[in-house]
Design a protein around this motif. Structure first.
Motif, PDB file in Angstrom:
ATOM      1  N   LEU A  54      10.266 -10.114   3.262  1.00  0.00           N
ATOM      2  CA  LEU A  54       9.926  -8.722   3.551  1.00  0.00           C
ATOM      3  C   LEU A  54       8.498  -8.408   3.120  1.00  0.00           C
ATOM      4  CD1 LEU A  54      10.685  -5.814   4.354  1.00  0.00           C
ATOM      5  CD2 LEU A  54      11.597  -5.509   2.043  1.00  0.00           C
ATOM      6  N   ILE A  55       8.118  -8.880   1.941  1.00  0.00           N
ATOM      7  CA  ILE A  55       6.755  -8.658   1.453  1.00  0.00           C
ATOM      8  C   ILE A  55       5.740  -9.304   2.397  1.00  0.00           C
ATOM      9  CG2 ILE A  55       5.143  -9.182  -0.414  1.00  0.00           C
ATOM     10  CD1 ILE A  55       7.526  -8.976  -2.341  1.00  0.00           C
ATOM     11  N   MET A  56       6.041 -10.489   2.872  1.00  0.00           N
ATOM     12  CA  MET A  56       5.110 -11.199   3.740  1.00  0.00           C
ATOM     13  C   MET A  56       4.935 -10.498   5.082  1.00  0.00           C
ATOM     14  SD  MET A  56       3.811 -13.676   2.112  1.00  0.00           S
ATOM     15  CE  MET A  56       3.009 -14.461   3.502  1.00  0.00           C
ATOM     16  N   ILE A  57       6.010  -9.986   5.662  1.00  0.00           N
ATOM     17  CA  ILE A  57       5.876  -9.347   6.973  1.00  0.00           C
ATOM     18  C   ILE A  57       5.143  -8.012   6.857  1.00  0.00           C
ATOM     19  CG2 ILE A  57       8.067  -8.076   7.004  1.00  0.00           C
ATOM     20  CD1 ILE A  57       8.326  -8.900   9.945  1.00  0.00           C
ATOM     21  N   VAL A  58       5.347  -7.275   5.756  1.00  0.00           N
ATOM     22  CA  VAL A  58       4.599  -6.037   5.537  1.00  0.00           C
ATOM     23  C   VAL A  58       3.117  -6.348   5.336  1.00  0.00           C
ATOM     24  CG1 VAL A  58       4.272  -4.086   3.978  1.00  0.00           C
ATOM     25  CG2 VAL A  58       6.581  -4.769   4.645  1.00  0.00           C
ATOM     26  N   ALA A  59       2.830  -7.394   4.573  1.00  0.00           N
ATOM     27  CA  ALA A  59       1.439  -7.785   4.349  1.00  0.00           C
ATOM     28  C   ALA A  59       0.787  -8.258   5.640  1.00  0.00           C
ATOM     29  CB  ALA A  59       1.374  -8.877   3.291  1.00  0.00           C
ATOM     30  N   ALA A  60       1.513  -9.013   6.462  1.00  0.00           N
ATOM     31  CA  ALA A  60       0.954  -9.494   7.721  1.00  0.00           C
ATOM     32  C   ALA A  60       0.660  -8.349   8.667  1.00  0.00           C
ATOM     33  CB  ALA A  60       1.928 -10.480   8.369  1.00  0.00           C
TER      34      ALA A  60
END
Length: 312
Positions: free
Chosen positions: A290-296
């Motif tokens: 979840l953190i990675m997709i928000v950051a992307a």
């Protein structure tokens, strides 16, 4: 009369929206039943789960399950392998898919283009189990095709099944062979949607074919590439379990470079039977994803204001 006239468009809008809501209802029920309701099982990660008491009756254990995993030497290994392999898959897969789609688009014969596209897309439908049988035939130490070729040309045999350093490259090659065709279909669809007037204007200005690709085609593909990258980055903490377990299996010699979070959870559940610990690892995996997709998505907004909020 004006009030009645003003109400009619609202009623028409509501009736139109109701039809859309009814059309979306099956999909909403699917996600509710199979994606959101199972999230109640997350509490297993905070419990000392046993089958006799069930999910809600098992005693609470706090963060003991997380402590077991975070203090384990396997944490860094499986996390690094998951990220490293997925970065290789995403980067090489994007380059291969975009490049192959551009090459297929340059084929003027429709029959030849469809034949090549069919051959490229066909491996996508082959099961990973079947692929593992093919790979075993190629990489077998005694009678493997590659080893026989190496010996034929005067080289030493290579024990692929006990050489973990070679397997990231092997997995990338197999992944490209099997999955490039799917990406090619997506990017070909985006290429066919480009307005041909852009190419005509470029030809009038004297642009050659290479300049048309770099100045028109690739910029027009950028939104599609960004969306595909964001979707891929959102699953960067999820290893391809079917692929890696089918190709590697329980070969402990290769765990140092191929063991990802998914295979680690499966093996821990099968050998230890500790559902609390495996649920904790799965929750850790989901939160990091979840953190990675928000950051992307945030990075994509900064990179291209025209595609701001492509997921929101």
């Amino acid at each position: 009369m004006q009030q009645v006239a003003a109400r009619r468009p609202r009623r028409r809008l509501r009736s139109g929206q109701s039809v859309l809501y009814w059309m979306a209802l099956p999909g909403m029920l699917f996600f509710l039943i199979f994606n959101y309701l199972p999230m109640l099982g997350v509490i297993i990660a905070f419990k000392n789960y046993n089958f006799r008491d069930g999910i809600f009756g098992s005693p609470w254990s706090g963060f003991a399950n997380f402590e077991f995993f975070f203090t384990s030497p396997d944490l860094f290994r499986v996390t690094y392998n998951t990220l490293f392999l997925n970065v290789l898959f995403i980067g090489s897969g994007t380059i291969a898919s975009v490049g192959t789609a551009i090459l297929l688009n340059e084929i003027r014969s429709k029959v030849s283009g469809r034949i090549f596209q069919t051959f490229i897309f066909f491996p996508y439908f082959i099961s990973w189990i079947v692929v593992s049988l093919f790979l075993g035939t190629f990489l077998a130490t005694d009678r493997g095709i590659i080893d026989n070729l190496l010996v034929h040309f005067g080289f030493d045999r290579v024990d692929f099944m006990n050489s973990p350093g070679l397997w990231p490259a092997i997995l990338v090659l197999v992944y490209l062979w099997k999955s490039t065709g799917y990406g090619v279909v997506v990017y070909l669809a985006a290429i066919t949607g480009i307005n041909p007037e852009y190419y005509e204007a470029a030809r009038i200005d004297g642009a050659n074919r290479f300049q048309q690709i770099t100045r028109i085609l690739l910029p027009q593909l950028r939104p599609t590439i960004l969306v595909m990258l964001i979707l891929a980055v959102g699953r960067i903490f999820y290893g391809d379990f079917g692929m890696i377990y089918a190709l590697v299996g329980d070969n402990g010699q290769l765990y140092s470079t191929t063991d990802v979070i998914d295979t680690y959870v499966f093996r821990s559940m099968r050998t230890l039977g500790d559902m609390g610990m495996t649920s904790a690892v799965g929750l850790y995996q989901s939160l990091m994803g979840l953190i990675m997709i928000v950051a992307a998505n945030w990075v994509s907004r900064k990179m291209n204001d025209e595609n701001k909020g492509v997921l929101y």
